[in-house]
Design an enzyme around this catalytic site. Structure first.
Site, short mmCIF file in Angstrom:
data_model
loop_
_atom_site.label_atom_id
_atom_site.label_comp_id
_atom_site.label_asym_id
_atom_site.label_seq_id
_atom_site.Cartn_x
_atom_site.Cartn_y
_atom_site.Cartn_z
N GLY A 10 0.55 -1.12 -0.08
CA GLY A 10 0.01 0.08 -0.20
C GLY A 10 0.66 1.23 0.37
O GLY A 10 2.00 0.91 -0.26
N GLN A 11 0.29 3.45 -0.30
CA GLN A 11 0.63 3.42 -0.31
C GLN A 11 1.73 3.36 1.45
O GLN A 11 3.30 3.66 1.20
CB GLN A 11 -0.10 4.56 -0.15
CG GLN A 11 -1.07 4.60 -1.00
CD GLN A 11 -1.72 6.78 -0.19
OE1 GLN A 11 -1.09 7.43 -1.57
NE2 GLN A 11 -3.18 6.47 0.08
N ILE A 38 -4.39 -10.93 6.36
CA ILE A 38 -4.50 -10.07 7.64
C ILE A 38 -5.58 -11.56 8.45
O ILE A 38 -6.03 -11.16 9.17
CB ILE A 38 -4.34 -9.51 8.45
CG1 ILE A 38 -5.49 -8.34 7.45
CG2 ILE A 38 -3.14 -8.84 8.17
CD1 ILE A 38 -5.42 -7.05 7.80
N ALA A 61 -5.12 -2.93 5.03
CA ALA A 61 -7.09 -1.56 5.63
C ALA A 61 -7.77 -1.57 4.44
O ALA A 61 -7.13 -2.08 3.68
CB ALA A 61 -6.17 -0.32 6.35
N TYR A 62 -9.05 -1.68 4.56
CA TYR A 62 -9.60 -1.60 3.44
C TYR A 62 -9.62 0.05 3.70
O TYR A 62 -9.64 0.21 4.51
CB TYR A 62 -11.28 -2.41 3.76
CG TYR A 62 -12.01 -2.37 3.29
CD1 TYR A 62 -12.89 -3.14 2.57
CD2 TYR A 62 -13.06 -0.93 2.82
CE1 TYR A 62 -13.58 -2.25 1.74
CE2 TYR A 62 -13.65 -0.49 2.24
CZ TYR A 62 -14.34 -1.45 0.85
OH TYR A 62 -14.99 -1.41 -0.02
N THR A 63 -9.64 0.55 2.70
CA THR A 63 -9.28 1.99 2.78
C THR A 63 -10.35 2.86 1.53
O THR A 63 -10.07 4.14 1.65
CB THR A 63 -7.75 2.41 2.66
OG1 THR A 63 -7.45 1.90 1.50
CG2 THR A 63 -7.13 1.85 3.64
N THR A 102 -7.18 6.58 11.82
CA THR A 102 -7.75 7.69 10.45
C THR A 102 -8.63 8.86 11.42
O THR A 102 -9.17 9.18 12.57
CB THR A 102 -8.69 7.00 9.60
OG1 THR A 102 -8.82 8.25 8.95
CG2 THR A 102 -9.36 5.91 10.40
N TYR A 126 -16.55 3.26 6.76
CA TYR A 126 -14.76 3.32 7.01
C TYR A 126 -14.56 3.35 8.56
O TYR A 126 -13.76 2.88 9.47
CB TYR A 126 -14.45 3.86 5.77
CG TYR A 126 -12.96 4.18 6.11
CD1 TYR A 126 -12.56 3.02 5.92
CD2 TYR A 126 -12.27 5.63 6.25
CE1 TYR A 126 -10.65 3.27 6.37
CE2 TYR A 126 -10.93 5.71 6.29
CZ TYR A 126 -9.69 4.73 6.39
OH TYR A 126 -8.71 4.88 6.11
N TRP A 151 -5.30 12.16 5.26
CA TRP A 151 -5.31 12.68 3.55
C TRP A 151 -3.86 12.10 3.59
O TRP A 151 -3.23 13.21 2.71
CB TRP A 151 -5.48 14.23 4.00
CG TRP A 151 -6.58 14.76 4.55
CD1 TRP A 151 -7.36 14.11 4.93
CD2 TRP A 151 -6.99 15.80 4.36
NE1 TRP A 151 -7.78 14.81 5.29
CE2 TRP A 151 -8.07 16.13 4.72
CE3 TRP A 151 -6.75 17.11 3.69
CZ2 TRP A 151 -8.95 17.36 4.41
CZ3 TRP A 151 -7.31 18.21 3.40
CH2 TRP A 151 -8.40 18.30 4.30
N1 LIG Z 1 -5.66 6.80 2.30
C1 LIG Z 1 -5.46 7.79 3.71
O1 LIG Z 1 -5.59 8.70 2.83
C2 LIG Z 1 -5.11 7.18 5.17
C3 LIG Z 1 -6.01 8.36 6.09
C4 LIG Z 1 -5.43 7.24 7.46
C5 LIG Z 1 -5.56 7.22 7.59
N2 LIG Z 1 -4.90 5.69 6.51
C6 LIG Z 1 -4.55 4.59 7.53
O2 LIG Z 1 -3.38 4.55 6.77
C7 LIG Z 1 -3.14 2.84 7.16
C8 LIG Z 1 -2.56 2.67 5.37
O3 LIG Z 1 -3.39 3.46 4.38
P1 LIG Z 1 -2.96 3.59 3.07
O4 LIG Z 1 -3.68 4.80 2.20
O5 LIG Z 1 -1.31 3.42 3.02
O6 LIG Z 1 -4.42 2.30 2.27
P2 LIG Z 1 -3.40 1.84 0.47
O7 LIG Z 1 -2.71 1.93 -0.37
O8 LIG Z 1 -4.76 1.78 0.38
O9 LIG Z 1 -3.07 0.09 1.65
C9 LIG Z 1 -4.15 -0.69 2.63
C10 LIG Z 1 -2.86 -2.47 1.49
O10 LIG Z 1 -3.96 -2.87 2.75
C11 LIG Z 1 -4.10 -4.01 1.41
N3 LIG Z 1 -5.62 -5.14 2.28
C12 LIG Z 1 -5.98 -4.98 2.11
N4 LIG Z 1 -6.40 -5.69 2.27
C13 LIG Z 1 -5.61 -6.31 2.99
C14 LIG Z 1 -6.16 -8.16 3.69
N5 LIG Z 1 -7.35 -8.09 4.06
N6 LIG Z 1 -5.22 -8.51 4.08
C15 LIG Z 1 -3.47 -8.20 3.37
N7 LIG Z 1 -3.69 -7.17 3.33
C16 LIG Z 1 -4.57 -6.06 3.05
C17 LIG Z 1 -3.83 -4.03 0.80
O11 LIG Z 1 -3.73 -4.22 -0.61
P3 LIG Z 1 -4.32 -4.99 -2.29
O12 LIG Z 1 -2.39 -3.36 -2.86
O13 LIG Z 1 -3.89 -6.12 -2.83
O14 LIG Z 1 -5.67 -3.71 -1.99
C18 LIG Z 1 -3.22 -2.52 -0.31
O15 LIG Z 1 -1.52 -2.60 -0.73
C19 LIG Z 1 -4.27 2.25 6.72
O16 LIG Z 1 -4.61 2.03 7.81
C20 LIG Z 1 -5.28 3.78 6.95
O17 LIG Z 1 -6.77 3.42 7.82
C21 LIG Z 1 -5.15 6.30 5.69
#
Ligand SMILES: NC(=O)c1ccc[n+]([C@@H]2O[C@H](COP(=O)([O-])OP(=O)(O)OC[C@H]3O[C@@H](n4cnc5c(N)ncnc54)[C@H](OP(=O)(O)O)[C@@H]3O)[C@@H](O)[C@H]2O)c1
Length: 300
Positions: A10-11, A38, A61-63, A102, A126, A151
């Protein structure tokens, strides 16, 4: 220090892996969803008990905020149920568990930035599932570190920066919400901060486990964020025709999930006077728009 990363593709996950590679004292096991789902309890135990990490970082996470309104069960399984498995296995191998959450656990009605112990009241599915994950982590894990952020953006295709650049190719006018305030956070800055707290928590005997906030600075609205993205893109000649960017109210933007108007996080617990961690999101945006060294696209 043995560190296991879930959600390594993920990011944040990708930048966590990059940050670990820079540190010679870290032995990292990076697991994408293909390597470890997971939500599969047995697999979580098998992988963790065979590697026996000192620290587990859950970046999985499910994002998809709007889609979660249609898939609440799936969002719950990934964002909450799986945190129970990770907490149990972290306890079984005596590991610290770092979990990311978040700003969307708050309802945004406060006039001040949210503190770590401010009352949560999520407005959407979410946010609710992430809040449930937080509660499970804090109840079950013996050594929990909960990091709330907001964000997040990076070099990947699936964030606000990439969406703005994509839309600018087909639209002359973009209406962007101007009454939701928060802090854009560059995934690399967040990853560096997480590795920093991982090292401190591993080495300091009296480390305070619990909740920490980390986000970029300064606070802006989505409209202001979009304006900066377009100004910088124009300076770098990334855009042929600048779209007109029009500020609108949340009520005039149709989306499946409601979002908080105040997403600002108070970060003073994370930032001690000695901290040299970067959090300037405009500098992060410069890196994203003109990357000097591209982060791997291969996946982990
Ligand atoms: N993005 C935002 O703006 C934001 C803001 C606040 C907090 N956060 C939190 O920051 C954290 C990281 O977010 P991110 O932006 O990096 O999200 P992301 O880019 O959507 O990455 C999430 C990763 O989790 C993987 N994933 C989903 N379901 C899974 C499962 N069952 N088992 C294992 N891996 C799984 C996804 O795999 P796939 O690539 O195969 O889908 C993806 O690689 C999360 O906890 C999110 O809630 C994000």
């Amino acid at each position: 220090m043995k560190l296991m990363i879930c959600g390594a593709n993920g990011q944040v996950g990708r930048h966590l892996v990059e940050a670990c590679i820079q540190e010679t004292n870290i032995n990292v096991l990076a697991l994408s969803r293909n390597d470890l789902n997971i939500t599969e309890r047995n697999d979580v135990f098998e992988q963790t008990e065979s590697f026996r990490p000192n620290i587990i970082i859950n970046a999985a996470a499910y994002t998809q905020v709007d889609k979660a309104e249609e898939e609440p069960e799936l969002a719950y399984c990934i964002n909450a149920q799986a945190v129970e498995y990770l907490s149990e296995v972290a306890n079984a191998v005596d590991a610290i568990l770092i979990h990311i959450s978040t700003d969307y656990v708050f309802d945004g009605k406060s006039s001040q930035p949210y503190q770590e112990l401010s009352q949560q009241n999520p407005l959407n599915i979410y946010g609710t599932t992430k809040w449930q994950g937080e509660q499970i982590l804090l109840e079950k894990a013996r050594k929990p570190i909960l990091i709330r952020t907001s964000w997040v953006f990076c070099e990947s295709d699936n964030n606000f920066v990439a969406t703005m650049l994509r839309l600018s190719k087909s639209r002359k006018r973009l209406s962007i919400v101007d009454d939701q305030m928060g802090a854009p956070t560059y995934a690399k800055h967040l990853a560096e901060a997480i590795i920093n707290i991982a090292e401190v928590s591993f080495l300091a005997p009296k480390f305070h486990f619990g909740i920490y906030h980390f986000c970029g600075q300064p606070f802006v609205s989505w409209f202001e964020f979009a304006k900066v993205i377009f100004e910088k893109s124009e300076q770098l000649d990334l855009i042929h025709q600048l779209p007109e960017v029009v500020p609108i109210a949340s009520e005039d933007y149709s989306s499946a999930a409601r979002r908080p108007k105040n997403s600002c996080l108070q970060t003073s617990r994370f930032f001690t006077e000695k901290s040299s961690l970067s959090r300037d999101w405009q500098a992060g945006l410069d890196s994203v728009l003109s990357p000097k060294e591209k982060i791997s696209n291969e996946g982990y």
